[in-house]
Design a protein around this motif. Structure first.
Motif, short mmCIF file in Angstrom:
data_model
loop_
_atom_site.label_atom_id
_atom_site.label_comp_id
_atom_site.label_asym_id
_atom_site.label_seq_id
_atom_site.Cartn_x
_atom_site.Cartn_y
_atom_site.Cartn_z
N GLU A 1 0.85 -1.19 0.00
CA GLU A 1 0.00 0.00 0.00
C GLU A 1 0.88 1.24 0.00
O GLU A 1 1.81 1.35 0.79
CB GLU A 1 -0.92 0.01 1.22
CG GLU A 1 -2.01 -1.03 1.14
CD GLU A 1 -3.06 -0.84 2.21
OE1 GLU A 1 -3.13 0.27 2.79
OE2 GLU A 1 -3.79 -1.79 2.47
N VAL A 2 0.57 2.14 -0.93
CA VAL A 2 1.28 3.42 -1.01
C VAL A 2 0.23 4.51 -0.85
O VAL A 2 -0.69 4.62 -1.67
CB VAL A 2 2.01 3.56 -2.36
CG1 VAL A 2 2.69 4.90 -2.46
CG2 VAL A 2 3.02 2.44 -2.54
N LEU A 3 0.36 5.27 0.21
CA LEU A 3 -0.58 6.35 0.52
C LEU A 3 -2.03 5.85 0.55
O LEU A 3 -2.94 6.49 0.05
CB LEU A 3 -0.44 7.49 -0.49
CG LEU A 3 0.92 8.17 -0.55
CD1 LEU A 3 0.97 9.17 -1.69
CD2 LEU A 3 1.24 8.84 0.77
N GLY A 4 -2.22 4.67 1.13
CA GLY A 4 -3.55 4.11 1.28
C GLY A 4 -4.11 3.46 0.02
O GLY A 4 -5.24 3.00 0.00
N TYR A 5 -3.33 3.41 -1.05
CA TYR A 5 -3.80 2.82 -2.31
C TYR A 5 -3.14 1.46 -2.48
O TYR A 5 -1.93 1.31 -2.35
CB TYR A 5 -3.44 3.74 -3.48
CG TYR A 5 -3.78 3.16 -4.83
CD1 TYR A 5 -5.09 3.05 -5.25
CD2 TYR A 5 -2.77 2.73 -5.68
CE1 TYR A 5 -5.40 2.51 -6.48
CE2 TYR A 5 -3.07 2.20 -6.91
CZ TYR A 5 -4.38 2.08 -7.30
OH TYR A 5 -4.68 1.56 -8.52
N TYR B 1 -1.33 -1.11 -4.27
CA TYR B 1 -0.42 -0.93 -5.39
C TYR B 1 -0.18 -2.21 -6.18
O TYR B 1 0.61 -2.24 -7.09
CB TYR B 1 0.90 -0.36 -4.88
CG TYR B 1 1.82 0.13 -5.96
CD1 TYR B 1 1.51 1.23 -6.73
CD2 TYR B 1 3.01 -0.54 -6.20
CE1 TYR B 1 2.35 1.67 -7.72
CE2 TYR B 1 3.87 -0.09 -7.19
CZ TYR B 1 3.54 1.00 -7.94
OH TYR B 1 4.37 1.44 -8.91
#
Length: 134
Positions: A34-38, A40
């Protein structure tokens, strides 16, 4: 020529199958990135396709010479052995090759997930040799 064609057939059968096994095991054993809540992670079928396409040249450039080397050594040291004995010798040979490849690619630690593509190729080749002769 028949032996080389059988090896290529085994390569093109084992690349997608080992990619499914390899990516499936990786997907089950790791958590999503997860990158910034997204989330990935790409779709799993894209990862399988990329891994399968990546494996084919590796199978060709490393798998074919290793196959010929293992066949040569077994023929030299145990030419008239029973089929089960040949299976065990080849299993040991391919396992050693996977261990060496794992140690070469990862210098500090061994990654035993590399056994999945190597042993998938070995078992498909073993089945094809038993079915179509060698």
């Amino acid at each position: 020529m028949k032996k080389l064609a059988l090896i290529f057939f085994a390569i093109f059968l084992s690349a997608p199958l080992s990619a499914v096994l390899f990516v499936g095991a990786d997907h089950l054993l790791t958590e999503p990135v997860e990158v910034l809540g997204y989330n990935y992670n790409p779709p799993i079928w894209v990862t399988i396709l990329v891994v399968a396409l990546y494996e084919i040249p590796i199978y060709i450039f490393l798998g074919i010479p290793v196959t010929y080397l293992i066949d040569f050594l077994i023929l030299k040291f145990s030419p008239h052995s029973h089929r089960l004995k040949q299976y065990l010798y080849q299993l040991i040979g391919y396992s050693i090759a996977a261990l060496i490849l794992s140690g070469y690619l990862i210098h500090d630690d061994y990654d035993f997930t590399l056994f999945i593509p190597v042993l998938t190729y070995f078992h498909i080749l073993w089945f094809l040799r038993g079915r179509f002769g060698d």
